[in-house]
Design a protein around this motif. Structure first.
Motif, PDB file in Angstrom:
ATOM      1  N   MET A  82       0.847  -1.198   0.000  1.00 26.07           N
ATOM      2  CA  MET A  82       0.000   0.000   0.000  1.00 26.07           C
ATOM      3  C   MET A  82       0.878   1.243   0.000  1.00 26.07           C
ATOM      4  O   MET A  82       1.845   1.338   0.748  1.00 26.07           O
ATOM      5  N   VAL A  83       0.550   2.174  -0.838  1.00 30.95           N
ATOM      6  CA  VAL A  83       1.302   3.424  -0.876  1.00 30.95           C
ATOM      7  C   VAL A  83       1.049   4.188   0.417  1.00 30.95           C
ATOM      8  O   VAL A  83      -0.060   4.270   0.908  1.00 30.95           O
ATOM      9  N   GLY A  84       2.123   4.767   0.963  1.00 28.01           N
ATOM     10  CA  GLY A  84       1.941   5.524   2.192  1.00 28.01           C
ATOM     11  C   GLY A  84       1.551   4.644   3.351  1.00 28.01           C
ATOM     12  O   GLY A  84       0.835   5.049   4.245  1.00 28.01           O
ATOM     13  N   PRO A 108       4.279   8.101   4.706  1.00 27.32           N
ATOM     14  CA  PRO A 108       4.010   8.680   3.398  1.00 27.32           C
ATOM     15  C   PRO A 108       5.231   9.415   2.850  1.00 27.32           C
ATOM     16  O   PRO A 108       6.022   9.959   3.608  1.00 27.32           O
ATOM     17  N   ALA A 109       5.330   9.446   1.512  1.00 31.76           N
ATOM     18  CA  ALA A 109       6.422  10.154   0.863  1.00 31.76           C
ATOM     19  C   ALA A 109       5.941  11.551   0.476  1.00 31.76           C
ATOM     20  O   ALA A 109       6.187  12.009  -0.620  1.00 31.76           O
ATOM     21  N   HIS A 110       5.210  12.191   1.349  1.00 31.44           N
ATOM     22  CA  HIS A 110       4.716  13.534   1.074  1.00 31.44           C
ATOM     23  C   HIS A 110       4.476  14.231   2.402  1.00 31.44           C
ATOM     24  O   HIS A 110       4.719  13.655   3.475  1.00 31.44           O
ATOM     25  N   ALA A 164      -1.977  13.002   7.127  1.00 29.32           N
ATOM     26  CA  ALA A 164      -3.395  12.722   7.394  1.00 29.32           C
ATOM     27  C   ALA A 164      -4.054  12.072   6.183  1.00 29.32           C
ATOM     28  O   ALA A 164      -4.956  11.231   6.332  1.00 29.32           O
ATOM     29  N   LEU A 165      -3.593  12.427   4.985  1.00 25.96           N
ATOM     30  CA  LEU A 165      -4.188  11.830   3.788  1.00 25.96           C
ATOM     31  C   LEU A 165      -3.820  10.360   3.661  1.00 25.96           C
ATOM     32  O   LEU A 165      -4.642   9.545   3.225  1.00 25.96           O
ATOM     33  N   ALA A 166      -2.589  10.036   4.020  1.00 26.10           N
ATOM     34  CA  ALA A 166      -2.180   8.625   3.970  1.00 26.10           C
ATOM     35  C   ALA A 166      -3.042   7.814   4.930  1.00 26.10           C
ATOM     36  O   ALA A 166      -3.524   6.720   4.593  1.00 26.10           O
ATOM     37  N   ALA A 177      -6.041   8.599   6.046  1.00 30.88           N
ATOM     38  CA  ALA A 177      -7.427   8.564   5.557  1.00 30.88           C
ATOM     39  C   ALA A 177      -7.582   7.487   4.478  1.00 30.88           C
ATOM     40  O   ALA A 177      -8.561   6.724   4.469  1.00 30.88           O
ATOM     41  N   ALA A 178      -6.597   7.419   3.586  1.00 30.42           N
ATOM     42  CA  ALA A 178      -6.669   6.405   2.520  1.00 30.42           C
ATOM     43  C   ALA A 178      -6.604   5.007   3.118  1.00 30.42           C
ATOM     44  O   ALA A 178      -7.286   4.079   2.652  1.00 30.42           O
ATOM     45  N   GLN A 179      -5.793   4.837   4.163  1.00 24.62           N
ATOM     46  CA  GLN A 179      -5.682   3.522   4.803  1.00 24.62           C
ATOM     47  C   GLN A 179      -7.004   3.115   5.471  1.00 24.62           C
ATOM     48  O   GLN A 179      -7.406   1.953   5.419  1.00 24.62           O
ATOM     49  N   LEU A 185      -9.998   4.076   4.554  1.00 23.40           N
ATOM     50  CA  LEU A 185     -10.944   3.718   3.480  1.00 23.40           C
ATOM     51  C   LEU A 185     -10.598   2.349   2.893  1.00 23.40           C
ATOM     52  O   LEU A 185     -11.489   1.538   2.621  1.00 23.40           O
ATOM     53  N   ASP A 186      -9.304   2.088   2.689  1.00 20.71           N
ATOM     54  CA  ASP A 186      -8.889   0.782   2.161  1.00 20.71           C
ATOM     55  C   ASP A 186      -9.352  -0.344   3.094  1.00 20.71           C
ATOM     56  O   ASP A 186      -9.859  -1.376   2.651  1.00 20.71           O
ATOM     57  N   GLY A 246     -13.070  -0.777   2.835  1.00 15.61           N
ATOM     58  CA  GLY A 246     -13.461  -1.266   1.512  1.00 15.61           C
ATOM     59  C   GLY A 246     -13.148  -2.738   1.333  1.00 15.61           C
ATOM     60  O   GLY A 246     -13.854  -3.456   0.623  1.00 15.61           O
TER      61      GLY A 246
END
Lengths: 244, 366
Positions: free
Chosen positions: B1-3, B8-10, B14-16, B18-20, B22-23, B26
């Protein structure tokens, strides 16, 4: 965005603003996003860099932002839904009809994808629309296709979240078992509370079903119904995981 | 998984997270409590709580009667809109015969073209094994790729696997050689390549001489090259074919073929090899024997171009372009995915004759 002011995570709200603007093609470049969201270009750069790194945002061949691969997958079942779309593009049997993909989520039928037809419906299905499962041919078709214990588990795992008990599960499972079938294809037929005839065919080994929605004003002959249910069965079979 | 766990590489962690979140929801056919999410993601509870609250405010999550979280309506809306914006072809599987320069040039081109289009690729080498290639195709089907590209080990033998791809509604584009069972093929005009090589050799020999022909593996590309060569030679009554041999895709097989020809005792004035690797092997053996016989072939590799520039013994090659083959195959595959009724078709790309007068401007691919 209204919810941002008191949030401890403003970046999440801002990022969603970017995804919305890109999804609706209101802004697809950093400059346009900065203007639309009234954010400094440096903030937009940080956010879009992060969204691209997380694959929630991507770029098309012209360098414009578009939603990313991971965004397409956040609701799950992406490969299966892609196969439904591919088969729908290949078959003419369901042309002109509204076709949706519905997921059984506890005692709710959740619409996850729609291909709009030519005939207006009293309630247009759209992704994210949840329907009580007794009013959802797709949800009932999924429960009916599962082994009894799996069907019960599928519903019951959401009992606490959706706030229902065992009696409701029993009632739904009984309803699914006795719902009307198309005699030739086995597709589940349900006239919903809006008078729409829903015809559903489950995708085996999944919690999804493909559903055709027919307007209450449309009269469907037996021959047409058979053709529609046949086409629907083809599409749902095409969506199954191919044999390994 | 990215991040993921590595961070995260950015600059927006918080976005990393949040994506985790949701993943995780899902991928799970059940709601999850805050404690379960915290355990799954290995992040501080306060951080996950803040993320869940923000995502709930944005309707990406819904909080249930018991406080657990599940995907909310906006997650389904966004996913649907993303599917509509993404290219029809999202993942491509490519299987190729062996790690030889021509095929590696195709791989490099695929990765480059796919990256520009945001397409994920799964590239596999069959090590000359048709059964490995069948396994690759089965794997691609099971993984649900949107398009399969095949540079076949042999033209026949993949039919059953490719029929399964067709049943899974995955278009297959053959590259380099027509392949039984593929939806479409992008090939060099190999008959033209053979005829260009033949015309050069005939000119060089003044239309008179005894020839040795060296065929290759059992693919239609080689058959077409040989056919094109013989069609032109038939117009020169003074040219005769005195011996024929067969090689593969490497210089060693060319060396063996050359030794076979020499041991036949036939007098040879010119040689046609169906690919450059065979030609290079032949040239090496002939050089060792002190023989100067002009050789023509097909492909256009760097080493052949260097020999042409140096004056021989390889005097010309009908160059094909693996980069163009791959780019065209990807284009056609995407078109097939978008318009499945496009049907069976074969695209022929013209070869280019590289000889002493054209070699200086030529950029070889490998």
């Amino acid at each position: 965005m209204g919810v941002e002011a008191n949030s401890r995570t403003p970046a999440v709200h801002r990022a969603l603003g970017i995804l919305d603007a890109v999804a609706l093609k209101q802004a697809t470049t950093p400059a346009a996003l900065a203007g639309r969201l009234s954010l400094p270009k440096s903030s937009i750069a940080d956010l879009t860099t992060a969204l691209e790194a997380e694959r929630l945002l991507g770029k098309d061949s012209q360098g414009q932002f578009r939603l990313g691969f991971r965004t397409a997958g956040i609701s799950g079942d992406n490969a299966l839904i892609a196969r439904v779309a591919r088969k729908l593009a290949q078959t003419s049997l369901l042309d002109g009809h509204t076709v949706s993909v519905v997921k059984a989520v506890g005692l709710v039928g959740m619409c996850v994808e729609v291909r709009m037809g030519q005939h207006p419906l009293p309630l247009t299905p759209r992704p994210g629309l949840s329907t009580p499962i007794l009013d959802s041919a797709g949800g009932l078709a999924v429960l009916r296709s599962l082994p009894a214990a799996a069907a019960r588990d599928s519903a019951a795992v959401y009992a606490g979240h959706q706030g229902f008990g065992g009696l409701e599960v029993d009632k739904v499972l009984e309803h699914a078992a006795t719902a009307k079938n198309h005699p030739a294809t086995g597709a589940l037929l349900l006239t919903d509370s809006h008078g729409v005839l829903q015809i559903a065919s489950p995708v085996r080994h999944s919690k999804l079903a493909v559903v055709v929605h027919l307007s209450p004003t449309r009269r469907v002959s037996d021959a047409e119904l058979e053709e529609l249910t046949g086409g629907l069965s083809e599409v749902s079979a095409a969506a199954e995981d191919p044999p390994g | 998984m990215v991040g993921g766990a590595a961070g995260p590489a950015h600059r927006v962690p918080a976005l990393a997270r949040a994506a985790q979140v949701l993943d995780a929801l899902g991928a799970c056919d059940a709601p999850m409590t805050l404690a379960q999410l915290t355990d799954r993601l290995g992040a501080p509870k306060a951080s996950i709580l803040g993320i869940c609250r923000a995502l709930t405010e944005e309707r990406l999550l819904i909080r249930g009667a018991d406080g657990s979280y599940a995907l909310g309506p906006r997650a389904f809306e966004l996913a649907s809109m993303a599917r509509a914006q993404l290219p029809v072809v999202r993942t491509v599987g490519f299987t190729y015969p062996e790690n030889q320069a021509f095929f590696l040039a195709e791989c490099v081109q695929l990765v480059s073209d796919a990256h520009l289009r945001g397409i994920a690729v799964d590239v596999r080498c069959a090590e000359r094994s048709i059964s490995a290639q069948i396994d690759h195709i089965e794997r691609f089907i099971a993984d649900g790729v949107d398009l399969i590209l095949v540079e076949a080990v042999t033209s026949h033998g993949l039919e059953t696997a490719l029929n399964r791809a067709e049943k899974a509604r995955i278009p297959v584009v053959a590259i380099g050689t027509a392949t039984s069972g593929a939806s479409s093929a992008v090939v060099t005009d190999n008959a033209k390549a053979g005829s260009l090589a033949a015309a050069l050799l005939a000119r060089t020999l003044g239309g008179i001489g005894s020839l040795a022909l060296i065929d290759g593996t059992a693919i239609t590309a080689n058959a077409d090259r040989m056919s094109g060569f013989l069609d032109v030679i038939a117009g020169y009554p003074g040219l005769t074919v005195s011996t024929r041999s067969r090689g593969a895709l490497d210089q060693e097989s060319g060396q063996e073929a050359a030794r076979e020809i020499l041991s036949s005792g036939a007098s040879i004035d010119g040689i046609f090899a169906v690919n450059d690797q065979i030609a290079l092997g032949v040239a090496k053996v002939l050089a060792g024997e002190g023989k100067a016989v002009p050789i023509v072939s097909v492909d256009g590799v760097r080493e052949t171009a260097a020999q042409i520039l140096a004056g021989g013994p390889i005097i010309g090659t009908a160059a094909q372009d693996p980069r163009q083959l791959m780019s065209s195959a990807l284009e056609i595959g995407i078109a097939l995915s978008s318009s499945p009724g496009l049907g069976q078709n074969t695209v022929f790309l013209p070869p280019r004759l590289i000889e002493s007068t054209t070699v200086k401007g030529y950029e070889p691919w490998g």
